[in-house]
Design an enzyme around this catalytic site. Sequence first.
Site, PDB file in Angstrom:
ATOM      1  N   LYS A  58       0.801  -1.218   0.000  1.00 30.71           N
ATOM      2  CA  LYS A  58       0.000   0.000   0.000  1.00 30.71           C
ATOM      3  C   LYS A  58       0.841   1.279   0.000  1.00 30.71           C
ATOM      4  O   LYS A  58       0.392   2.330  -0.482  1.00 30.71           O
ATOM      5  CB  LYS A  58      -0.941   0.016   1.199  1.00 30.71           C
TER       6      LYS A  58
ATOM      7  N   SER B  34      -8.870  -0.413   6.658  1.00 26.64           N
ATOM      8  CA  SER B  34      -8.859  -1.394   7.738  1.00 26.64           C
ATOM      9  C   SER B  34      -7.474  -1.518   8.359  1.00 26.64           C
ATOM     10  O   SER B  34      -7.304  -2.182   9.371  1.00 26.64           O
ATOM     11  CB  SER B  34      -9.300  -2.770   7.212  1.00 26.64           C
TER      12      SER B  34
ATOM     13  N   GLU C 232      -9.594 -13.857  -3.495  1.00 26.50           N
ATOM     14  CA  GLU C 232     -10.351 -13.252  -2.406  1.00 26.50           C
ATOM     15  C   GLU C 232     -10.592 -14.267  -1.294  1.00 26.50           C
ATOM     16  O   GLU C 232     -10.564 -15.481  -1.535  1.00 26.50           O
ATOM     17  CB  GLU C 232     -11.730 -12.807  -2.904  1.00 26.50           C
TER      18      GLU C 232
ATOM     19  N   GLY D 224     -15.760 -13.151   1.280  1.00 26.19           N
ATOM     20  CA  GLY D 224     -15.842 -11.822   0.677  1.00 26.19           C
ATOM     21  C   GLY D 224     -15.579 -11.871  -0.811  1.00 26.19           C
ATOM     22  O   GLY D 224     -14.611 -11.291  -1.304  1.00 26.19           O
TER      23      GLY D 224
ATOM     24  N   ASP E  73     -16.947 -10.590  -3.531  1.00 22.15           N
ATOM     25  CA  ASP E  73     -17.606  -9.607  -4.391  1.00 22.15           C
ATOM     26  C   ASP E  73     -16.951  -9.507  -5.758  1.00 22.15           C
ATOM     27  O   ASP E  73     -17.624  -9.317  -6.774  1.00 22.15           O
ATOM     28  CB  ASP E  73     -17.613  -8.235  -3.723  1.00 22.15           C
TER      29      ASP E  73
ATOM     30  N   SER F  67       1.209  -9.714  -0.252  1.00 20.03           N
ATOM     31  CA  SER F  67       0.829  -8.303  -0.212  1.00 20.03           C
ATOM     32  C   SER F  67       1.243  -7.566   1.049  1.00 20.03           C
ATOM     33  O   SER F  67       1.409  -6.345   1.021  1.00 20.03           O
ATOM     34  CB  SER F  67      -0.679  -8.163  -0.413  1.00 20.03           C
TER      35      SER F  67
END
Length: 331
Positions: A61, A86, A212, A216, A218, A312
């Site tokens: 990030k 989060s 995913e 979750g 989506d 990640s």
Amino acid sequence: MTADAAPAPVLPRYQDVVAAAARISGVAHRTPVLRSRLLDARTGAEVHFKCENFQRMGAFKFRGAYHAMSRLDAEQRAAGVVAYSSGNHAQAVALAARLLGIEATIVMPEDAPGSKLAATRGYGGKVVLYDRYAGDPAPIAADLAARHGLTFVPPFDHPDIIAGAGTAALELFAETGPLDALFVPLGGGGLLAGTGLVAREVAPECALFGVEPEAGDDGRQSLARGEIVTIDPPRTLADGAQTLALGALTFPLVKEAVTDILTAPDEALAPCMRDLATYLKLVVEPTGVLGLAALYADAERWRGKRVGVLVSGGNVDLERYAGLLAGTRTS
């Protein structure tokens, strides 16, 4: 286009990832790509782990947050920024703000890992808490931005965030050359979208998979329906992937680039964390092992192939980490 039609979103391109790499060079770490003979033997593949747990603040990030914030003008920097997250984006914005001399306010869920809350505050970020199961952080951040003149730094759905995230894949392919497959954790889609821009340009034959948590999914639903699907807040160990939907920018990029979107059950994550600790001496958070979990689930398909796994991040409370590795689920 009709007079009242919304303009199409401006999607980043591969050239934007290259430009982002130049802008963050010397600030973001060039993270290592690690191998394990034993993990190769277990999967039957030649596996290359891109270790973003070694990135500044412990996750990929930082790349997008620093890139986006470094492009703010003097007036925006003086007013400050606001974000919601989060945990990892929160830390990334807080650290980037400190490096750039910008004040940062971060909206974070009350149940965010304690280490991520502490780190965000430690980097100088002002934390505003909310209940993720009772409210949406976006209106809270929007209200703060409007009242205080702050610039919003999105967690994933912004061209500069996506381009910055894609620099991890740019480094990976520069080191490994073309791969047969690449597995990437998927939350809001910034990392996968940026990775897709790179993969389609430098390794078009590489199969690209977003992964995913099973609770979750989506992104998987969105890909199947051809439109963005929004879900309720998922309850999963992979707190970095507890997003509700892909973004207006990330969805079309993901849809264009990915081979498929896969899911991994929570019970598969701790064993993967344990394997990376055992064989590569890596501390990795649950979200960070989604790619490895998906590779394990379909290892026979990739036997004899060259495979990339994007790790990640590694931000996890040590007590929780120890419990997970010992076989005790803690949330």
